[in-house]
Design an enzyme around this catalytic site. Structure first.
Site, PDB file in Angstrom:
ATOM      1  NE  ARG A   9      -3.852  -2.007   2.193  1.00  0.00           N
ATOM      2  CZ  ARG A   9      -4.554  -2.575   3.473  1.00  0.00           C
ATOM      3  NH1 ARG A   9      -4.154  -1.825   4.454  1.00  0.00           N
ATOM      4  NH2 ARG A   9      -5.495  -3.460   3.041  1.00  0.00           N
ATOM      5  CG  HIS A  25      -6.991  -2.078  -5.919  1.00  0.00           C
ATOM      6  ND1 HIS A  25      -7.570  -3.168  -5.593  1.00  0.00           N
ATOM      7  CD2 HIS A  25      -7.236  -1.110  -5.022  1.00  0.00           C
ATOM      8  CE1 HIS A  25      -8.357  -2.957  -4.087  1.00  0.00           C
ATOM      9  NE2 HIS A  25      -7.785  -1.362  -4.034  1.00  0.00           N
ATOM     10  CD  GLU A  78      -4.683  -5.555  -4.785  1.00  0.00           C
ATOM     11  OE1 GLU A  78      -5.797  -5.731  -5.276  1.00  0.00           O
ATOM     12  OE2 GLU A  78      -4.796  -5.648  -3.497  1.00  0.00           O
ATOM     13  CG  HIS A 116     -10.062  -5.543   6.291  1.00  0.00           C
ATOM     14  ND1 HIS A 116     -10.400  -6.453   5.152  1.00  0.00           N
ATOM     15  CD2 HIS A 116      -9.416  -6.327   7.275  1.00  0.00           C
ATOM     16  CE1 HIS A 116      -9.528  -7.531   5.365  1.00  0.00           C
ATOM     17  NE2 HIS A 116      -8.811  -7.459   6.697  1.00  0.00           N
TER      18      HIS A 116
END
Length: 224
Positions: free
Chosen positions: A79, A122, A141, A157
């Site tokens: 991230r 993403h 990713e 989440h």
């Protein structure tokens, strides 16, 4: 070494190497005395329990295999956090220009938010890991988002695990409202971006001047 440990080892190496490289991009902006579009970088290898859940969701046999590696492209995840929404586009451009990664897929959940209110950008990339047995191409990713988007996504989440993906209607509505509030905050901060960056620069410079050890460190960096 067990089969899962052997399977995940290249993913761990990929995350470790990519974290160094992506953090290095921020350091280069700092050396050029330029405002960095990258606030900070984090990375992780998906836990086995999460890989198991994802394999059930996709109907894949839960065992190390090329099929599993291909169908679950976020086993290695990174991230990149940005202060401002506009910085996301800048970071995406920087990643596209790199020759040490191959971009496989891009998903823009900022211009096209998810129904839940989720926003993020993403990128699925292919990254070559060098091992004693040769080169292995690993899928990873990279999620690029603002700090406000990340705060909302972290809360969503946690709630998703609690409710197993089936949110009470009241919680769902409040999450959507919170997502819009977070995005409005991002937009407002973008409008005063210049003032914020000027204040941050002023604070950083005066903090160094008020601490002799920091001032000496700055002089060493500048070669004076």
């Amino acid at each position: 070494m067990g089969q899962w440990e052997r399977f995940l080892e290249p993913y761990k190496q990929a995350v470790s190497e990519l974290k160094v490289k992506l953090k290095g991009m921020r350091a280069q902006f700092e050396r050029d005395n330029t405002n960095s579009p990258i606030e900070f970088v984090t990375g992780r290898v998906k836990p086995l329990a999460s890989i198991y859940d994802k394999s059930l969701e996709k109907g894949i046999i839960f065992e190390p295999s090329d099929t599993l590696a291909r169908e679950i492209p976020d086993i290695a995840g990174l991230r990149m956090m940005c202060q401002f929404v506009d910085d996301i586009e800048t970071v995406v451009g920087l990643l596209r220009a790199r020759n040490d990664i191959n971009i496989v897929e891009e998903r823009d959940y900022i211009s096209h938010k998810k129904q839940s209110g989720y926003r993020s950008y993403h990128m699925i990339i292919e990254y070559p890991v060098q091992t004693i047995h040769g080169e292995i191409n690993i899928l990873a990713e990279i999620q690029i988002r603002t700090l406000a988007m990340n705060f909302w996504a972290s809360i969503e989440h946690s709630l998703n695990y609690k409710y197993k993906g089936i949110f009470p209607e009241e919680i769902k509505k409040r999450l959507q409202y919170a997502a819009e509030a977070a995005f409005r905050l991002d937009e407002e901060m973008s409008l005063i971006r210049g003032e914020i960056q000027e204040a941050q620069k002023y604070f950083s410079e005066n903090k160094e001047l008020s601490h002799p050890s920091l001032r000496e460190s700055k002089n060493e960096r500048e070669g004076t």
